[in-house]
Design a protein around this motif. Structure first.
Motif, short mmCIF file in Angstrom:
data_model
loop_
_atom_site.label_atom_id
_atom_site.label_comp_id
_atom_site.label_asym_id
_atom_site.label_seq_id
_atom_site.Cartn_x
_atom_site.Cartn_y
_atom_site.Cartn_z
N VAL B 154 0.84 -1.22 0.00
CA VAL B 154 0.00 0.00 0.00
C VAL B 154 0.87 1.27 0.00
O VAL B 154 0.42 2.32 0.44
CB VAL B 154 -0.97 0.06 1.21
N TYR B 165 -9.31 3.55 3.02
CA TYR B 165 -8.78 2.30 2.46
C TYR B 165 -9.91 1.35 2.13
O TYR B 165 -10.97 1.39 2.76
CB TYR B 165 -7.88 1.60 3.50
N MET B 169 -7.03 -3.48 1.48
CA MET B 169 -5.82 -2.70 1.82
C MET B 169 -5.62 -2.63 3.33
O MET B 169 -4.52 -2.78 3.85
CB MET B 169 -5.96 -1.27 1.27
#
Lengths: 275, 419
Positions: B154, B165, B169
């Motif tokens: 990420v 997010y 993620m």
């Protein structure tokens, strides 16, 4: 690797001798939690910052008008706003610390039920967050002193000692309330009331001189009385500090801290089960 | 080989309060209860059995086993077998009531992905916060930072608050922090059930590598495939006690055998609540949507129960079935008489109950079933004739998110312009 390892024994009812060592080992978590709360607070809202500036100012204005102008209480030649502000420094710190800290365990329930660390860290770091607001208020006081062209007493270097006392009493009460809050969920409704009540029985809006002499011993069982008077005494020249009030404050603070730590440690082990 | 975890006679007792609508102890109730008790004592009133009775319940009982250093050990068992309680004790979150456990070295426990993640903070800030919560020092996190970021994939969003997010993620970042902990012992609960398949594989490989590097891994999962792939030994827990310890393949085989055995239950007189015996259930079996015997299901999975029964009567009857949760509350019921009654004659029959999609949330459930005649009086009523569990995952593979509600209702949503 194997030989140097520590051995941890997990046993029923074991009073962990390692507790205080663990507390030291987790000091960085303490800092991180405080850092998180400060960061989140000032990130989330501009109001967050504005509030910590506005609140003491507004309180000061109200108290000055009510006690200084309307009730015409004595201030010994000190500008009334300064008299009030000196008291508000420790009071707001205490009030913030206790109200934030007593909810801190519940707010961090997700961490407490999933990870081990000495739980004392959580309410203690909440107290630290209130310290930031204290620093802001301190800066405001400096502005106020300049505005009124008021020279503080040279005893100001003793201020940190009274601050330490304020921190100790805040932590003591916070630990007690935080633990009670986990056990009794409706306790949080009592806390704001207690703080509100505390403001009325503390000499924030007026000097201790207003309280009749023969009632002072009872009045000074409130540990904040000695601390508030100490703040005034170290900042205002000519201000007289009653030593009896100070001794009583130190005694009560110590008892409260001890009671808080003992109760917290006793209930701490079951936090994860009931939170 | 030296052991790294030694568990001796470990037990954990919980108090269960049988109170309705009370999730927490409230000061208000404590005060009012004690005032009431005071008056009761004062008036010499005889104490009536309190409706707020508490019950002691052993979540773990006399659990003993040893884990060698560098071993990857799996803990398996049905819901409520005590797996989570065991992990909580070993991670020092809760105290045992009996016995003890000795642990050599630092323990990192991962009972949840992203413990302490704060949605307002950025990925970078959360790495530091989460690391500290998991017991890493600042210096350690700094040293591992690049590795964590690389593993999580990420990099681009490091300075974005994690509330923006995607779930994937978020999970990747959280797992990466935990996987890079430098502890001698890693305790993991079911966290691999999340994230996309590719990342799950990556996590598995990482855990295997952790085990190979001499660190001990304790792993709890519902997914026997994952356990088999990762662990060399297993502990099988059953209602709070150790049922067996040994090589993974053997223990998993035993687990399956036990599970299989549970899918067909012979009805005993003890299960009979009422019924005049004109119709008698003989056995009950549970199947999944593919018609295979099963007693653990995903949320929304198809589900069927089959009964064998014996009739001594010739009349119109209808059957019913009720599902209870583990607290004994009836959650679902199905009554055949709403639709039809069927003719029965003396002899043996097979009765099938099928649902399309079982909406129950994760937990343990029991089944009661019976038959009515036309009046209706009970021809048969058996309690607790089958049990099953619902695992914390949806049929689609999405992990259970702790949402509210006891039943997941399948429905259509429509949004249209008004006006």
């Amino acid at each position: 690797m194997a030989s140097s390892q520590q051995e941890i024994v997990i046993e029923a009812g074991r009073t962990e001798r390692r507790y205080w060592r663990d507390l030291w080992a987790y000091r960085e978590l303490f800092a991180f939690l405080a850092w998180r709360d400060i960061l989140v607070r000032y990130k989330q809202t501009v109001i967050g910052v504005a509030w910590s500036v506005l609140r003491p100012i507004l309180t000061m204005v109200v108290f000055t008008i009510v006690f200084g102008r309307i009730a015409r209480l004595p201030s010994d030649g000190v500008p009334y706003p300064i008299l009030v502000f000196c008291a508000m420094l420790p009071w707001h710190f205490f009030a913030n610390a206790v109200s934030e800290g007593s909810n801190s365990l519940i707010q961090n329930a997700n961490i407490i039920s999933k990870v081990y660390f000495p739980r004392l860290i959580v309410p203690a770091s909440a107290v630290v967050v209130s310290f930031v607001d204290f620093l802001i208020s301190l800066a405001l006081l400096a502005v106020l002193l300049v505005w009124y062209q008021f020279l503080p007493s040279p005893r100001a270097f003793l201020l940190p000692a009274f601050l330490v006392l304020a921190i100790l009493v805040s932590i003591g009460l916070t630990l007690l309330l935080a633990a009670l809050n986990v056990r009794y969920r409706d306790f949080r409704y009592v806390v704001p009331f207690m703080i509100q009540f505390g403001l009325f029985i503390s000499p924030v809006g007026f000097g201790l001189a207003v309280i009749p002499e023969h009632w002072r011993w009872l009045y000074s069982l409130n540990p904040m009385v000695g601390i508030i008077e100490g703040f005034r005494w170290s900042l205002l020249p000519n201000y007289v500090l009653d030593p009896g009030v100070l001794v009583s404050s130190i005694l009560v603070s110590t008892i409260m801290l001890a009671a808080g730590v003992i109760y917290f440690r006793q209930t701490e082990r079951s936090f994860a089960d009931v939170i | 080989m030296a052991w790294s975890i030694k568990v001796e006679g470990l037990g954990k007792q919980y108090l269960i309060r049988h109170q309705r609508d009370r999730r927490y102890v409230a000061l208000r109730d404590v005060v009012s209860d004690s005032v009431r008790a005071m008056f009761r004592r004062a008036s010499h009133e005889r104490q009536t059995p309190s409706q707020n009775s508490t019950e002691r319940f052993w979540a773990l009982k006399d659990v003993s086993f040893e884990v060698a250093q560098g071993e990857r050990i799996g803990i398996i068992g049905r819901n409520g077998a005590g797996k989570s309680t065991l992990l909580k004790i070993l991670s020092r979150i809760t105290d045992p009531s009996r016995g003890r456990a000795i642990i050599r070295g630092r323990v990192a426990s991962l009972l949840e992905v992203g413990t302490g993640f704060h949605p307002e903070l950025t990925g970078r800030e959360n790495i530091f916060l989460n690391g500290a919560i998991l017991g890493m020092t600042n210096a350690e996190i700094r040293r591992k930072f690049d590795e964590i970021v690389a593993f999580s994939e990420v990099e681009k969003f490091l300075d974005t608050p994690v509330k923006r997010y995607s779930t994937g993620m978020y999970v990747r970042l959280a797992f990466s922090v935990a996987a890079n902990l430098e502890s001698e012992i890693l305790v993991v609960d079911e966290v691999l059930a999340v994230g996309d398949l590719l990342f799950q594989k990556k996590c598995l490989a990482k855990m295997e590598q952790i085990g190979k590097s001499g660190r001990t891994v304790l792993f709890v999962s519902h997914n026997l495939g994952t356990i088999a792939a990762l662990c060399n030994r297993c502990v099988l827990l059953s209602v709070g006690t150790v049922q067996s310890v040994g090589a993974t393949m053997e223990v998993v085989a035993e687990y399956n055998r036990v599970a299989e055995k549970h899918t067909t239950v012979d009805i005993t007189p003890a299960m009979r609540n009422r019924g005049d015996g004109r119709v008698r259930f003989l056995s009950a079996s549970i199947f999944n949507g593919e018609g295979q015997p099963a007693n653990s299901f995903l949320i929304g999975e198809d589900f069927s129960v089959e009964f064998t029964l014996e009739s001594g009567t010739s009349e119109q009857v209808s059957f019913w079935l009720i599902v209870f949760d583990s607290a004994g509350r009836p959650l679902l019921s199905s009554h055949q008489r709403d639709v039809e009654t069927v003719a029965i004659a003396p002899g043996r029959f097979r009765l099938a109950f099928r649902t399309r999609g079982l909406g129950l949330m994760p937990g343990n459930y029991t089944i009661s079933a019976g038959a009515f005649d036309q009046k209706p009086t009970f021809l048969e009523w058996v309690d607790n004739c089958q049990q099953f569990e619902v695992l914390p995952s949806f049929k689609s593979g999405i992990p259970f998110d702790g949402r509210w509600g006891a039943v997941n209702l399948a429905a259509d949503w429509t949004l249209s312009l008004n006006g």
